[in-house]
Design a protein around this motif. Structure first.
Motif, PDB file in Angstrom:
ATOM      1  N   ALA A 175       0.784  -1.050  -0.097  1.00 51.67           N
ATOM      2  CA  ALA A 175      -0.008   0.053  -0.146  1.00 51.67           C
ATOM      3  C   ALA A 175       0.862   1.295  -0.047  1.00 51.67           C
ATOM      4  N   LYS A 176       2.071   1.146   0.678  1.00 48.40           N
ATOM      5  CA  LYS A 176       2.970   2.286   0.600  1.00 48.40           C
ATOM      6  C   LYS A 176       3.529   2.545  -0.636  1.00 48.40           C
ATOM      7  N   LEU A 177       3.926   1.501  -1.458  1.00 45.55           N
ATOM      8  CA  LEU A 177       4.505   1.639  -2.722  1.00 45.55           C
ATOM      9  C   LEU A 177       3.253   1.977  -3.716  1.00 45.55           C
ATOM     10  N   ASP A 178       1.857   1.494  -3.467  1.00 48.60           N
ATOM     11  CA  ASP A 178       0.943   2.227  -4.147  1.00 48.60           C
ATOM     12  C   ASP A 178       0.637   3.816  -3.933  1.00 48.60           C
ATOM     13  N   ALA A 179       0.893   4.212  -2.875  1.00 46.98           N
ATOM     14  CA  ALA A 179       0.990   5.604  -2.512  1.00 46.98           C
ATOM     15  C   ALA A 179       1.879   6.433  -3.211  1.00 46.98           C
ATOM     16  N   GLN A 180       2.973   5.835  -3.213  1.00 45.69           N
ATOM     17  CA  GLN A 180       4.328   6.764  -3.548  1.00 45.69           C
ATOM     18  C   GLN A 180       4.861   6.317  -4.807  1.00 45.69           C
ATOM     19  N   TRP A 181       4.559   5.075  -5.584  1.00 47.79           N
ATOM     20  CA  TRP A 181       5.054   5.140  -6.780  1.00 47.79           C
ATOM     21  C   TRP A 181       4.826   6.079  -7.778  1.00 47.79           C
ATOM     22  N   PRO A 182       5.460   6.909  -8.386  1.00 51.56           N
ATOM     23  CA  PRO A 182       5.242   7.806  -9.440  1.00 51.56           C
ATOM     24  C   PRO A 182       4.690   7.427 -10.698  1.00 51.56           C
ATOM     25  N   GLY A 183       5.122   6.146 -11.127  1.00 52.84           N
ATOM     26  CA  GLY A 183       4.716   5.538 -12.262  1.00 52.84           C
ATOM     27  C   GLY A 183       3.498   4.821 -12.359  1.00 52.84           C
ATOM     28  N   GLU A 184       3.074   3.974 -13.429  1.00 54.89           N
ATOM     29  CA  GLU A 184       1.790   3.238 -13.502  1.00 54.89           C
ATOM     30  C   GLU A 184       2.154   2.166 -12.613  1.00 54.89           C
ATOM     31  N   LEU A 185       1.043   1.566 -11.737  1.00 55.39           N
ATOM     32  CA  LEU A 185       1.136   0.618 -10.882  1.00 55.39           C
ATOM     33  C   LEU A 185      -0.101   0.002 -10.767  1.00 55.39           C
ATOM     34  N   LEU A 186      -0.254  -1.358 -11.057  1.00 61.26           N
ATOM     35  CA  LEU A 186      -1.468  -2.208 -10.733  1.00 61.26           C
ATOM     36  C   LEU A 186      -1.194  -3.391 -10.035  1.00 61.26           C
ATOM     37  N   LEU A 187      -1.924  -3.522  -8.732  1.00 55.50           N
ATOM     38  CA  LEU A 187      -2.095  -4.679  -8.036  1.00 55.50           C
ATOM     39  C   LEU A 187      -3.059  -5.521  -8.292  1.00 55.50           C
ATOM     40  N   VAL A 188      -2.852  -6.794  -8.894  1.00 50.34           N
ATOM     41  CA  VAL A 188      -3.912  -7.693  -9.118  1.00 50.34           C
ATOM     42  C   VAL A 188      -3.859  -8.767  -8.220  1.00 50.34           C
ATOM     43  N   THR A 189      -4.952  -9.073  -7.357  1.00 47.84           N
ATOM     44  CA  THR A 189      -4.835 -10.196  -6.409  1.00 47.84           C
ATOM     45  C   THR A 189      -5.756 -11.316  -6.551  1.00 47.84           C
ATOM     46  N   GLN A 190      -5.392 -12.485  -6.490  1.00 53.71           N
ATOM     47  CA  GLN A 190      -6.230 -13.669  -6.527  1.00 53.71           C
ATOM     48  C   GLN A 190      -7.099 -13.909  -5.394  1.00 53.71           C
ATOM     49  N   ASN A 191      -6.655 -13.048  -4.449  1.00 54.29           N
ATOM     50  CA  ASN A 191      -7.273 -13.438  -3.088  1.00 54.29           C
ATOM     51  C   ASN A 191      -8.635 -12.584  -2.968  1.00 54.29           C
TER      52      ASN A 191
END
Ligand code: APR
Length: 237
Positions: free
Chosen positions: A78-94
C-alpha cells in the motif's frame, strides 16, 4: 533492477501474501482445499447442487476476516501504491479485503471478493451484510434466494482480464508474490510480461510451479521480503 527502467509495475498476489495474517492458503498442509473438494464448494454446479454448503464455506471464510489484519506485506504494498510515481497495478487472486484495509487503491480482485454478494436475478453486486446466506434477499430487487457470493468459481471467467492483459503487455516490471502458480490465467501472467519485455521477480515461500520463467526468485516469507523489496524499488523512484 535499474533506475528509470521501472516506470510501470504490475504485481500479482496469491494466498501466500495473507498467510502471515492468519488466513489459510489453498494448497498448503492445512490448506482450504484440504477440507473440501473444489467441485463441492467452488463451482457453479456445486452452488446449484448444494447452495447451503457453498454459503457455509464462504460464510466461514468471511467471518474469519473480522479477526485478522493486514501484515507487513500488505502494508508496504500500500505504501508503494501511494508513493510510486509511475503506473502501478496490484492484481490479487485473493478474495480477502486485506489489501484494501492496508490502503492499496490501484487494485483489482480477479477472483472476486468475499465482502460482496451478487444477485443472480437482477445481476446487481453489493456489499455483503452479515445475515445474508441462502435465503438472503437482494438489496436491489428484493428477490430472495438468488444471492451468491461474488466469487469467480472454477469454470468462470476471472474479472478485468482485458485491463490485466493491457497492463502486462506494457509492464516494465512484473512481481508475483505468494502464489503457487497452479491456476491459470494468473499462472501465465509471468510469460506474457516476459514476452513483452518486462523484468520479472517472484517472492514466495518456496519455488512456485512457474519459477523458471522469472528473472529472479526470492524465497522466504512475504512479511519479510516484500518490505525489503518495496524499500529497494522506492529508492529507485
Ligand atoms: N510468504 C510467501 N509465500 C507464502 C507464504 C508466506 N508467508 N505462505 C505460503 N506461501 C506460498 C506457498 O508456498 C504457495 O506457493 O503461497 C503459495 C500459495 O499457493 P496456493 O495455496 O495455491 O494459493 P494461490 O496460488 O493463491 O491459489 C491460486 O487457486 O484455488 C484457487 O481461486 C483460488 O485464488 C486461488 C488460486
Amino acid at each position: 533492477m535499474s533506475r528509470g527502467s521501472l516506470g510501470r509495475i504490475v504485481i500479482l498476489t496469491g494466498a501466500g501474501v495473507s498467510a502471515e495474517s492468519g488466513l489459510a492458503t489453498f494448497r498448503g498442509p492445512d490448506g482450504l482445499w484440504e477440507g473440501h473438494r473444489v467441485e463441492d464448494v467452488c463451482t457453479p454446479e456445486a452452488f446449484q447442487r448444494d447452495p447451503a454448503l457453498v454459503h457455509a464455506f464462504y460464510d466461514a471464510r468471511r467471518a474469519k476476516l473480522g479477526s485478522v489484519k493486514p501484515n507487513a506485506a500488505h502494508e508496504t504494498l500500500a505504501k508503494l501504491d501511494a508513493q510510486w510515481p509511475g503506473e502501478l497495478l496490484l492484481v490479487t487472486q485473493n478474495v480477502d479485503d486485506l489489501h484494501e484495509r492496508a490502503g492499496s487503491k490501484r487494485l483489482l480482485h480477479m477472483h472476486g471478493e468475499l465482502t460482496k454478494g451478487w444477485c443472480r436475478s437482477c445481476d446487481e453486486r453489493f456489499a455483503w451484510s452479515g445475515d445474508m446466506g441462502q435465503s438472503a434477499r437482494c438489496s436491489s430487487c428484493g428477490t430472495a434466494g438468488q444471492v451468491r457470493p461474488d466469487i469467480v468459481w472454477f469454470g468462470e471467467m476471472p474479472y478485468d482480464m482485458e485491463r490485466i492483459d493491457e497492463a502486462l503487455q506494457h509492464a516494465d516490471l512484473f512481481v508475483s508474490i505468494g502464489t503457487s502458480g497452479a491456476v491459470y490465467p494468473a499462472a501465465g501472467f509471468v510469460q506474457t510480461a516476459r514476452y513483452c519485455g518486462a523484468q520479472t521477480l517472484e517472492i514466495n515461500l518456496e519455488p512456485s510451479l512457474g519459477s523458471t520463467f522469472f528473472d529472479e526468485s526470492r524465497i522466504g516469507p512475504a512479511g519479510k521480503l516484500v518490505p525489503e523489496w518495496v524499500d529497494e524499488v522506492l529508492s529507485l523512484a
